[in-house]
Design an enzyme around this catalytic site. Structure first.
Site, PDB file in Angstrom:
ATOM      1  N   SER A 180       0.805  -1.230   0.000  1.00  0.00           N
ATOM      2  CA  SER A 180       0.000   0.000   0.000  1.00  0.00           C
ATOM      3  C   SER A 180       0.834   1.273   0.000  1.00  0.00           C
ATOM      4  O   SER A 180       0.299   2.363  -0.188  1.00  0.00           O
ATOM      5  CB  SER A 180      -0.941   0.025   1.206  1.00  0.00           C
ATOM      6  OG  SER A 180      -0.232   0.291   2.396  1.00  0.00           O
TER       7      SER A 180
ATOM      8  N   LYS B 182       1.387   3.979   7.091  1.00  0.00           N
ATOM      9  CA  LYS B 182       0.708   4.839   6.129  1.00  0.00           C
ATOM     10  C   LYS B 182       1.297   6.252   6.185  1.00  0.00           C
ATOM     11  O   LYS B 182       2.089   6.578   7.062  1.00  0.00           O
ATOM     12  CB  LYS B 182      -0.796   4.899   6.420  1.00  0.00           C
ATOM     13  CG  LYS B 182      -1.543   3.583   6.232  1.00  0.00           C
ATOM     14  CD  LYS B 182      -1.708   3.209   4.780  1.00  0.00           C
ATOM     15  CE  LYS B 182      -2.553   1.959   4.627  1.00  0.00           C
ATOM     16  NZ  LYS B 182      -1.896   0.752   5.146  1.00  0.00           N
TER      17      LYS B 182
END
Length: 207
Positions: free
Chosen positions: A130, A167
């Site tokens: 991701s 993230k």
């Protein structure tokens, strides 16, 4: 820095030998060296040690286990290295619950960490894709600073609604959320709470 007559990987192996001897009081085996660096066989570890031996950095005493001796020499300048605890894996994908048990350490040059002296540092192995937009890939290692103040657009290790993930810290309308850097992965908006556990300061990629 070491002399440029050895490769970056060989210098990392040499640092590992020194750190292991300092911690354990004995030299590592070829299997332990291979396991630390993820080599597919002990032959790769042996090849690096033989190269270091030819250049005078280590001395071998026969084929006995733990027979590698690091040769001290004033001609080798010392590197400022730090040992950072590895706390396991961190998903760059779907957040998941992780245990925070220390399993090993990773040794890195202090210079790559910036102004982190005295801070609580930890390392995690990345799983998932991701964060490929920030050039963080599955299998990489990240080093995070638990004492750094997080800012918008920092890459962070965060606890979101009880689960861990890696993230980018993002903000919209005065609310923070976790941004994925891959269009095939969703962003994560906290339902209850989000705690930044560390700001990523360095990336290590096995080559």
């Amino acid at each position: 820095m070491y002399s440029n007559n050895i490769t970056q990987r060989q210098s990392q192996v040499l640092d590992f030998l020194k750190d292991f001897k300092s911690r354990e009081g004995i030299a590592p085996t070829y299997r332990e060296i291979s396991g630390h660096f993820g080599f597919k066989s002990t032959k790769a570890a042996l090849d690096h040690i033989r190269a270091l031996e030819r250049r005078g950095y280590v001395r071998l005493h026969g084929n006995r286990s733990r027979s590698i001796e690091v040769v001290a020499s004033e001609s080798f300048s010392t590197r400022h290295v730090v040992s950072i605890p590895i706390l396991g894996d961190v998903p760059a994908g779907t957040p998941e619950k992780k245990e925070g048990n220390r399993s090993d350490v990773i040794t890195v040059d202090e210079a790559i960490l910036g102004n982190c002296k005295g801070h609580r540092l930890f390392a995690l192995k990345v799983t998932g894709e991701s964060m490929i937009g920030r050039n963080i890939c599955d299998g990489d290692w990240v080093i995070a600073d638990a004492d750094a103040s997080p800012h918008e657009d920092d890459v962070v290790i965060a606890l979101i609604d009880g689960d861990n993930t890696l993230k980018t810290l993002a903000k919209e309308k005065n609310s923070y959320y976790l941004k994925s850097e891959n269009p095939n992965h969703p962003n994560w908006i906290p339902m209850e709470e989000m705690i930044v556990q560390g700001v990523v300061k360095a990336l290590i990629r096995r080559v």
